[in-house]
Design an enzyme around this catalytic site. Structure first.
Site, PDB file in Angstrom:
ATOM      1  N   HIS B  36       0.825  -1.214   0.000  1.00 34.23           N
ATOM      2  CA  HIS B  36       0.000   0.000   0.000  1.00 34.23           C
ATOM      3  C   HIS B  36       0.861   1.267   0.000  1.00 34.23           C
ATOM      4  CE1 HIS B  36      -3.314  -2.743   0.785  1.00 34.23           C
ATOM      5  NE2 HIS B  36      -4.138  -1.745   0.489  1.00 34.23           N
ATOM      6  N   LYS B 103      -9.662  -7.119   8.268  1.00 32.56           N
ATOM      7  CA  LYS B 103     -10.333  -7.232   9.564  1.00 32.56           C
ATOM      8  C   LYS B 103     -10.261  -5.913  10.316  1.00 32.56           C
ATOM      9  CE  LYS B 103      -6.565  -9.044  12.445  1.00 32.56           C
ATOM     10  NZ  LYS B 103      -6.288  -8.126  13.555  1.00 32.56           N
TER      11      LYS B 103
END
Lengths: 294, 192
Positions: B36, B103
């Site tokens: 990322h 999550k």
């Protein structure tokens, strides 16, 4: 070379810790499942968790892909060669990584390079304690990054929560840490807490609380009471497994205390995820496993 | 239970609502902290690799080679997504992602990007690395292995009936925001 069979025993300790959840944790997870409404998201989540625990054991593979930091707690007799012991343990960690019991989890903080072996500065971690017994007791905790990241250290007093330097203040900041951990550390989790100490020893001691069995009772009645109260109140917050909402937000709370300086009052909280990987062994003079501890 | 199968079109994604339970079948890419940051800093994808209409899974799997030298995923649950909050919205926009699996949920910037560009956040059960790895059928490829190391590499995986919960949809709804509000409320009552 000390203890002929130490290498095989330590490799088995790593394998078991990564693949098999201790009985005391499994029992509380099963009780938690019963507390959720059948068919709810929380109930389904506990069902997946239970299935996962069973599958990991059957396949002899990691319960969670984040096999975390390897923390060794070694209680050893006078005269044990700690240098040699650490060398054998490091080799076992490397071997366990090759076998896929552990993920390649040790990264050079400056270059970003993964050592690929779980070995490097600060990895694995050893805590040696000499004791007046011929027994060699080795406990291992694998603590994942998700739960380690949500640990908190508070310095009291804390005005925003009106938390003073007393057990009432401790209670407030411990509950605050539960609120902040939601979703991030894989809940329902267990809190290891230390009141007092310095910045380093306080965190250290909070982690050591996680070596206690979930169903033990704190020998200090005030702390026992605080543990019980925080557990009950955290579960009223409705955060639930994985932060989906539900009845069970925490599986347990374990609190210890260290003396502090007059000027300092730290409350340190280590969060352990539901995938609570810790195991331990007593070893005999040949390094053979005598019995498992959890 | 909703079956979410490739190709993941905007229409299919827009039809999902917070609270829907889905099973995902198709090709996904793992991507976490290093990937990322790299993509957000303007890093390019390898030739021939595209994330358009694809799913990124926040996951650092345990992968070993089997006897024939093929990669095999042996444990693969989600990692905490909020660490990608500074990057995720821009990456959804720039690379055309349709879903993110992870999550713990993500923040307002990602939620806004989901709404604007047609993307959803799918929550998998953290720690359930064995149950989830049984839904991974094949490793198709791996990218950035040298640069990022195994857990941070981008693994191209074929998944079948991978279970997840829509916790952030493309209409501005977030279960995480709701639970934070209700739990904060209880917390305030407990401490005041």
């Amino acid at each position: 070379m000390l203890l002929r069979n130490l290498d095989a025993s330590l490799l088995e300790l790593v394998r078991r810790t990564s693949a098999e959840l201790p009985e005391d944790i499994k029992r509380v997870i099963n009780q938690s499942l019963q507390r959720e409404k059948k068919g709810s998201v929380a109930w389904n989540t506990f069902s997946i968790i239970e299935k996962n625990i069973q599958l990991a054991k059957e396949r002899s593979l990691p319960i969670c892909q984040d096999t975390g930091s390897c923390l060794f707690y070694v209680d050893c007799p006078v005269g044990l060669d700690q240098i040699a012991f650490a060398e054998v343990a490091r080799a076992a960690v490397k071997e366990a990584t090759l076998k896929g019991y552990l993920r390649q989890n040790s990264v050079d903080s400056l270059t970003g390079k993964n050592s690929g072996t779980n070995l490097g500065p600060g990895a694995p971690v050893f805590h040696f304690h000499q004791h007046a017994s011929p027994e060699l007791r080795v406990r291992l905790m694998l603590k994942g990054g998700g739960c380690e990241n949500v640990g908190q250290q508070y310095s009291l007093p804390m005005e925003s929560l009106k938390a003073n330097r007393d057990l009432a203040g401790c209670r407030k900041v411990i509950l605050d840490s539960v609120l902040k951990a939601q979703g991030k550390g894989c809940g329902p989790g267990v809190l290891g807490v230390c009141i007092g100490g310095d910045r380093a020893t306080s965190y250290e001691h909070s982690k050591e609380q996680l070596l206690r069995k979930l169903d033990d009772t704190n020998s200090n009645p005030d702390l026992a009471q605080l543990e019980e109260r925080v557990l009950k109140e955290a579960n009223q917050m409705g955060i639930g497994p994985m932060g989906y909402g539900g009845e069970v937000t925490l599986l347990g709370v374990k609190i210890g205390a260290l003396n502090r300086l007059p000027a300092s009052y730290f409350v340190s909280i280590s969060y352990m995820c539901w995938a609570f990987r810790r195991q331990g062994v007593n070893l005999d003079g040949n390094g053979e496993v005598q019995n498992w501890l959890y | 239970m909703i079956q979410l199968e490739a190709p993941f079109t905007e229409e299919k994604i827009r039809a999902l609502k917070q609270g829907d339970e889905v099973e995902i079948t198709g090709v996904i890419f793992t991507g976490r902290d290093a990937a990322h940051k790299y993509l957000h800093e303007g890093g390019a994808l390898p030739a021939g690799m595209s994330l358009q209409n694809k799913i990124v899974y926040h996951c650092g799997p345990v992968v070993v080679k089997d006897g024939q030298g093929n990669w095999k995923v042996v444990a693969a649950g989600p990692t905490t997504s909020i660490r990608e909050e500074p990057y995720q919205g821009d990456i959804i926009k720039q690379f055309g992602l349709r879903a993110v699996i992870g999550k713990g949920g993500m923040g307002e910037r990602t939620l806004a990007a989901c709404k604007e560009f047609g993307c959803v956040y799918l929550h998998a059960v953290g720690g359930a690395a064995q149950v989830l790895s049984t839904h991974i059928q094949k490793v198709k490829n791996v990218y950035f292995m040298e640069e990022f190391g195994s857990p941070e590499a981008m693994w191209e995986l074929e998944i079948v009936k991978f279970p997840a919960l829509v916790t952030m949809d493309s209409h501005g709804n977030s279960l995480h925001r709701e639970i934070l509000a209700t739990s904060t409320n209880v917390f305030n009552q407990l401490v005041n």
